[in-house]
Design a protein around this motif. Structure first.
Motif, PDB file in Angstrom:
ATOM      1  N   GLY A  47       0.816  -1.212   0.000  1.00 49.45           N
ATOM      2  CA  GLY A  47       0.000   0.000   0.000  1.00 49.45           C
ATOM      3  C   GLY A  47       0.845   1.256   0.000  1.00 49.45           C
ATOM      4  N   ALA A  48       1.946   1.246   0.737  1.00 49.77           N
ATOM      5  CA  ALA A  48       2.833   2.415   0.750  1.00 49.77           C
ATOM      6  C   ALA A  48       3.435   2.663  -0.628  1.00 49.77           C
ATOM      7  N   MET A  49       3.847   1.609  -1.316  1.00 53.31           N
ATOM      8  CA  MET A  49       4.438   1.774  -2.641  1.00 53.31           C
ATOM      9  C   MET A  49       3.390   2.188  -3.675  1.00 53.31           C
ATOM     10  N   LEU A  50       2.174   1.668  -3.560  1.00 49.52           N
ATOM     11  CA  LEU A  50       1.105   2.071  -4.482  1.00 49.52           C
ATOM     12  C   LEU A  50       0.789   3.554  -4.313  1.00 49.52           C
ATOM     13  N   ALA A  51       0.832   4.039  -3.075  1.00 48.42           N
ATOM     14  CA  ALA A  51       0.621   5.472  -2.842  1.00 48.42           C
ATOM     15  C   ALA A  51       1.703   6.301  -3.525  1.00 48.42           C
ATOM     16  N   GLY A  52       2.946   5.816  -3.525  1.00 49.67           N
ATOM     17  CA  GLY A  52       4.018   6.526  -4.209  1.00 49.67           C
ATOM     18  C   GLY A  52       3.791   6.603  -5.708  1.00 49.67           C
ATOM     19  N   ILE A  53       3.287   5.518  -6.307  1.00 51.75           N
ATOM     20  CA  ILE A  53       2.980   5.543  -7.742  1.00 51.75           C
ATOM     21  C   ILE A  53       1.901   6.569  -8.040  1.00 51.75           C
ATOM     22  N   PHE A  54       0.856   6.566  -7.233  1.00 53.33           N
ATOM     23  CA  PHE A  54      -0.270   7.455  -7.491  1.00 53.33           C
ATOM     24  C   PHE A  54       0.135   8.919  -7.388  1.00 53.33           C
ATOM     25  N   ILE A  55       0.820   9.284  -6.321  1.00 50.95           N
ATOM     26  CA  ILE A  55       1.113  10.698  -6.103  1.00 50.95           C
ATOM     27  C   ILE A  55       2.155  11.217  -7.093  1.00 50.95           C
ATOM     28  N   SER A  56       3.145  10.408  -7.441  1.00 47.59           N
ATOM     29  CA  SER A  56       4.167  10.875  -8.384  1.00 47.59           C
ATOM     30  C   SER A  56       3.586  11.050  -9.780  1.00 47.59           C
ATOM     31  N   SER A  57       2.745  10.119 -10.230  1.00 46.44           N
ATOM     32  CA  SER A  57       2.135  10.261 -11.553  1.00 46.44           C
ATOM     33  C   SER A  57       1.120  11.394 -11.575  1.00 46.44           C
ATOM     34  N   TYR A  58       0.403  11.595 -10.485  1.00 43.66           N
ATOM     35  CA  TYR A  58      -0.589  12.673 -10.414  1.00 43.66           C
ATOM     36  C   TYR A  58       0.089  14.034 -10.558  1.00 43.66           C
ATOM     37  N   ILE A  59       1.199  14.211  -9.843  1.00 44.10           N
ATOM     38  CA  ILE A  59       1.900  15.490  -9.897  1.00 44.10           C
ATOM     39  C   ILE A  59       2.541  15.705 -11.260  1.00 44.10           C
ATOM     40  N   SER A  60       3.133  14.664 -11.812  1.00 41.63           N
ATOM     41  CA  SER A  60       3.854  14.802 -13.081  1.00 41.63           C
ATOM     42  C   SER A  60       2.936  15.259 -14.197  1.00 41.63           C
ATOM     43  N   ARG A  61       1.761  14.649 -14.289  1.00 44.36           N
ATOM     44  CA  ARG A  61       0.875  15.007 -15.401  1.00 44.36           C
ATOM     45  C   ARG A  61       0.355  16.434 -15.273  1.00 44.36           C
ATOM     46  N   LEU A  62       0.160  16.910 -14.056  1.00 46.01           N
ATOM     47  CA  LEU A  62      -0.322  18.279 -13.893  1.00 46.01           C
ATOM     48  C   LEU A  62       0.762  19.300 -14.195  1.00 46.01           C
TER      49      LEU A  62
END
Length: 665
Positions: free
Chosen positions: A249-264
């Protein structure tokens, strides 16, 4: 700067032709150094990424769109693994103890009873729920008459349990390790641990994205989450499963937040909302496909392997740097100028824009970056701990965390009303997914028109009203009206949660965007874990849970009014930019009421572009050997006049260069 005195504007000493050329050059170097120092002090105000850099590298061009598309796929993989937990911890509709022949009389013959009669003889019947889940009948060994009046006692299960199939799966976390009766508490504990992993991942890996970069944080999270996903498939005990899911779960959160920020950070203001909402559509598609995957897999290890497969497909991002590059905005914000120049050149080339040196190198974008930042510029990183020294950023982060917490935590109150309307698992599941899809569509249609703050306020108001009505009048309302209010509340609460995350990513500065957005998303996970705390107490505190979140929803209406508006505005990059954000006025007022004619500024305002070009051209002349055109050698004692009485050619040429630079400015 034609028509004005450049010496007066820029504080440059006029050339003294009576001095030797070497002294004049030394004086010019000293004056240029003063200009550079002044420019360095005002650099962050003039070198704005949104207006000065982003348009020159193609804007939201073809390459930016391709990178954004590749950033959507991780959202599908993350949500597929997140909502697998619903099927892993789902309690079967019916289960009971396995009959134990050793608890029956020695003279008992199974052939005398049907299957249902045998179960009724061996398992107690509980009014309203059917066969007992956790108890068996124990008869005396010398009993010879088999009827309801035979003396017997109730004992706990001795041979395990028989389960009906869970929704979509034949076996899951519950049936694999018999987490029922006295071990039921391990199910909500597993969900709490899973959400705790997400909380840690959002906070730690979000901060790591601010230190190492969006790409490195993403690749690290993808690699570890893939390994942990494979390890979960091989779990041999409930404790190992729980710990591995926490880490994953901790690693999945890292994927989500890094991709979310990058696209914006790759988008311009008009496209940010649509790009974020389309990623929400990818999440909804994962939820819609998940029940079908569960039906096909049947067993939880196979479903875990299928959910891990999309994470493995993300591993080629390691080698294909072009499909997931580092954010140039983050590189610029953290003063990594050389890496930023390479990234900007790559973006400009792939977008069909060329950033090559022209006749005057000081007028190009990359040359201006060299002058603005200097050759010895060192990277400078920030962390969320610096929020203690801020007022506006900390306030915005706290309010959006509060609304995110409410939006995720209050959904349990609405879904519980849906359970009371229908006990069918798929009815509640698909209704929740469809309301999430409708929330994405409504945000796409309304947020760019009415603003972030207005729609967030409307979502909070509807959520609070729906929860208050259900809290006070559920027992007096018709079942259909309760269903409608629950659906409306669920829709508005999901919109509140999604818009809180998007709003936070827009108002937080680039240098701490990962850590601040991580705090907001972590608050949302706390709200999701609150429902498991209710289940851990057998829903003993449900009424208090509903009262607290309904009160918070009403209180959030007042807090949202303190937020700024980020519609059509550039993303803040530095901490200073984040502190400059102010909330708009509550009521419209006349803008020119205090703008008196005598106090209006003059038309000749200082232009930072012309100033920047002057500094760049002057520094190039002093530090470069190669000039746009060759200048003849200047004698040590240049004569004031030539032999024929005309001014010296060298001095005139030198003054011409200076005047040309000033005129260009």
């Amino acid at each position: 700067m034609k028509g004005s005195n450049p010496d007066h504007v820029f504080n440059v000493s006029p050339p003294t032709f009576a001095l030797p050329a070497a002294l004049r050059l030394e004086s010019r170097e000293r004056d240029t150094n003063q200009l550079l120092q002044l420019h360095d002090a005002t650099h962050f105000n003039t070198m704005d990424y949104e207006t000065k850099i982003y348009p020159h590298v193609g804007g939201y061009g073809r390459y930016n769109r391709i990178v954004v598309i590749f950033s959507w796929f991780p959202n599908f993989a993350v949500m597929l693994n997140l909502f697998c937990d619903v099927f892993y911890t789902l309690m079967p509709d019916s289960y009971h103890c396995k009959p134990d022949p050793q608890l029956l009389p020695s003279t008992f013959l199974l052939s005398n009873l049907t299957r249902q009669g045998y179960l009724n003889f061996t398992i107690p019947w509980v009014n309203g729920t059917g066969l007992s889940h956790c108890e068996l009948f124990k008869y005396s060994t010398n009993a010879s008459i088999f009827s309801e009046n035979v003396p017997k006692e109730r004992v706990s299960c001795t041979k395990g349990w028989e389960y009906s199939h869970a929704a979509g799966l034949q076996s899951n976390y519950v049936t694999e390790w018999n987490l029922v009766c006295t071990d039921y508490w391990k199910i909500p504990l597993q969900h709490i641990c899973f959400m705790s992993g997400w909380i840690l991942g959002y906070i730690l890996l979000g901060t790591l994205c601010d230190w190492l970069g969006r790409r490195r944080g993403f690749l690290l999270s993808v690699s570890l989450s893939s390994l942990l996903g494979v390890a979960v498939c091989l779990s041999n005990s409930a404790v190992v499963f729980l710990l591995l899911r926490l880490a994953q779960g901790a690693m999945l959160a890292g994927i989500f937040i890094s991709s979310y920020i990058s696209r914006l950070e790759l988008c311009d203001p008009p496209h940010r909302l649509m790009v974020a909402m389309i990623s929400g559509f990818f999440a909804v598609s994962a939820e819609l496909l998940l029940p079908g995957f569960a039906v096909m897999c049947r067993d939880w290890p196979i479903l875990q392997a299928v959910a891990t497969l999309p994470l493995l497909f993300l591993l080629p991002y390691w080698w294909c740097a072009s499909v997931y590059p580092e954010s140039p905005r983050w590189l610029m914000a953290t003063s990594q100028i050389q890496e930023a120049k390479k990234s900007l050149q790559d973006f400009s080339t792939r977008n069909g824009v060329c950033l090559e040196s022209e006749i005057c190198p000081g007028e190009t974008l990359l040359s201006e970056m060299d002058v603005a930042y200097g050759e010895d510029c060192q990277p400078h990183y920030h962390s969320v701990l610096e929020l203690r020294q801020t007022r506006v950023i900390w306030k915005n982060c706290l309010i959006l965390s509060f609304t995110m917490f409410i939006g995720t935590g209050i959904q349990y109150c609405f879904t519980r009303n849906l359970h009371s309307y229908s006990r069918n698992f798929y009815f509640t599941y698909f209704l929740r997914v469809l309301t999430g899809l409708l929330a994405c569509i409504l945000l796409c249609l309304s947020v760019n028109r009415l603003g972030r703050r207005g729609i967030l306020l409307l979502s909070a108001i509807i959520t609070g009203l729906a929860s208050l009505v259900l809290l006070a009048l559920t027992q007096y309302l018709h079942g259909g009206l309760v269903l409608v209010l629950s659906v409306v509340g669920l829709l508005s609460s999901q919109a509140l949660a999604m818009l809180s995350a998007f709003f936070a990513s827009e108002v937080m500065p680039t240098v701490v965007r990962g850590g601040c957005l991580g705090l907001v998303l972590a608050a949302g996970c706390v709200g999701m874990a609150a429902s498991s705390l209710m289940e851990l107490q057998n829903n003993g505190g449900y009424f208090l849970h509903h009262v607290i979140f309904a009160s918070f929803a009403v209180l959030s209406v007042l807090c949202i009014m303190l937020l700024p508006e980020s519609k059509r505005k550039p993303l803040p990059d530095s901490m200073k930019d984040g502190e400059r954000q102010r909330r708009p006025a509550l009521f419209l007022s006349q803008g020119d009421r205090d703008n008196l004619p005598l106090l209006r500024p003059s038309a000749s305002e200082y232009n930072p572009d012309n100033y920047h070009r002057l500094v760049s051209a002057t520094r190039r002349m002093l530090t470069k050997d190669t000039m746009p055109f060759k200048i003849g050698a200047v004698p040590v004692h240049a004569p004031l006049l030539a032999a024929n009485g005309a001014p010296s050619r060298e001095v005139g040429l030198e003054n011409g260069l200076l005047r040309e630079d000033v005129d260009v400015a």
